[in-house]
Design a protein around this motif. Structure first.
Motif, short mmCIF file in Angstrom:
data_model
loop_
_atom_site.label_atom_id
_atom_site.label_comp_id
_atom_site.label_asym_id
_atom_site.label_seq_id
_atom_site.Cartn_x
_atom_site.Cartn_y
_atom_site.Cartn_z
N GLU A 162 -4.36 9.98 7.82
CA GLU A 162 -4.55 11.43 7.97
C GLU A 162 -5.02 11.98 6.64
N GLY A 163 -5.69 13.12 6.71
CA GLY A 163 -6.20 13.74 5.49
C GLY A 163 -7.70 13.93 5.56
N ARG A 164 -8.36 13.73 4.45
CA ARG A 164 -9.79 14.00 4.35
C ARG A 164 -10.60 12.89 5.04
N GLY A 209 -2.93 5.99 5.16
CA GLY A 209 -1.94 7.00 4.82
C GLY A 209 -1.68 7.06 3.33
N ALA A 210 -1.65 5.90 2.69
CA ALA A 210 -1.42 5.86 1.24
C ALA A 210 -2.53 6.57 0.48
N TYR A 250 0.83 -1.20 0.00
CA TYR A 250 0.00 0.00 0.00
C TYR A 250 0.87 1.26 0.00
N ALA A 251 1.91 1.25 0.83
CA ALA A 251 2.76 2.42 0.95
C ALA A 251 3.46 2.73 -0.38
N HIS A 262 0.70 7.25 -1.40
CA HIS A 262 1.55 8.32 -0.90
C HIS A 262 2.53 7.70 0.09
N THR A 263 3.73 7.38 -0.40
CA THR A 263 4.65 6.52 0.35
C THR A 263 5.08 7.12 1.68
N ARG A 264 5.54 8.35 1.66
CA ARG A 264 6.06 8.94 2.91
C ARG A 264 4.98 9.02 3.98
N ARG A 265 3.80 9.46 3.60
CA ARG A 265 2.71 9.56 4.57
C ARG A 265 2.29 8.19 5.07
N ALA A 266 2.22 7.20 4.16
CA ALA A 266 1.83 5.86 4.56
C ALA A 266 2.81 5.26 5.56
#
Length: 319
Positions: free
Chosen positions: A273-275, A249-250, A215-216, A220-224
């Motif tokens: 995190e996020g929406r 996170g991804a 998944y990472a 979105h690798t860094r966030r995941a």
């Protein structure tokens, strides 16, 4: 060795294609029969051995091992029998198309504003109570289920197939099914279901982390990776935590939070995190699982090419 690697890659492709084309059987599904078999095993073991951990372990072995032995016997009937047997067992163990269909059955009425129907359908795939969920709660539950079941219905089966062939994929799927039947911390299964829960944790330990990494890398690798590192350990399940934290996170979506189980509110940690979760996040989770399966298949094909190249170099005459 090249033949073995090539066979694994071809069987992976065939199993994934069969799952994509046919999905789960609508009638005479083997897991329905296995569930009845396991229920009879449970009743007999409870009657003879009681409800102890030992009784649950014996029941697990009696429920699973005869079918694994049958699979191994079928593979040995003919030098080529491993081809159809392994592909059939992998197809049986995979549930990618079914997962996508369940997700679509939730997302479609949710997008149309039919909240009551979406609540009903999400209740088919989650254990929490859904009658009072709002639209975000339905989307959150569906997205969590897709991400978590990406491991249980796709990547875990692929991993154990690569490790131990069709018998490995079969063992994983049956162990996962018994965890769903017996692996509860309820008065009935607190001791009897201990073995089913712990064995499922064991079978999932490495696949879950490979799923989280998949998944990472495809999102979105860094966030995941950051969500995985910070949030996974806060989750009750040692395997679901990494999978859902990395997946959320991804996708850049916020999951977790309060949910009602058996009439009691559980304030679960936040994942990702996020929406907030929405209809789009359900579809994005399905797409992430599908891309991951193709990525695993691509890695298997790459392994064949690398091994072929190494074999060619090893056989080349020296200058």
């Amino acid at each position: 060795m090249l033949l073995s690697t090539t066979a694994i890659a071809l069987k992976l492709g065939a199993g994934l294609l069969a799952d994509r084309l046919f999905g789960e059987l609508r009638r005479f599904h083997p897991l329905v029969g296995f569930g009845r078999w396991a229920a009879r095993i449970e009743a007999g073991c409870r009657r003879v051995l009681g409800t102890s951990r030992r009784a649950g372990l014996v029941a697990w072995a009696l429920a699973v091992l005869p079918w694994v032995a049958l699979a191994l016997w079928l593979r040995g009937l003919h030098p080529l029998a491993h081809w159809p047997v392994d592909v059939a067992l992998l197809y049986f163990a995979l549930g990618g198309r079914s997962l996508a269909e369940h997700a679509r059955a939730i997302a479609t009425p949710l997008a149309a504003g039919e909240l009551s129907l979406a609540r009903e359908r999400v209740g088919w795939i989650v254990s929490r109570e859904t009658a009072a969920l709002d639209a975000e709660g339905v989307a959150r539950a569906a997205t969590e289920s897709v991400l978590e079941n990406g491991n249980d219905a796709v990547f875990g089966a692929l991993f154990w197939f690569i490790v131990a062939g069709g018998a490995g994929a079969l063992t994983f799927r049956l162990a996962n099914t018994l965890d769903a039947m017996w692996g509860y911390r309820s008065p009935r299964y607190l001791h009897f279901g201990w073995a089913a829960a712990r064995l499922d944790d064991l079978f999932n330990a490495l696949p879950a982390r490979l799923t989280a990494l998949t998944y990472a890398l495809l999102g979105h690798t860094r966030r995941a990776l950051a969500c995985w590192r910070r949030q996974a350990r806060t989750w009750d399940s040692p395997n679901a935590g990494p999978v859902m934290a990395a997946g959320a996170g991804a996708l850049g979506v916020r999951l977790g939070g309060a949910a009602v189980y058996h009439g009691r509110i559980e304030d679960r940690p936040v994942l990702g995190e996020g929406r907030p979760a929405d209809t789009a996040s359900i579809a994005e989770a399905v797409a992430l699982v599908r891309r991951g399966a193709l990525w695993w298949l691509g890695l298997a094909a790459l392994a064949v090419l690398i091994e072929a190249g190494l074999s060619t170099l090893a056989g080349a005459p020296h200058a």
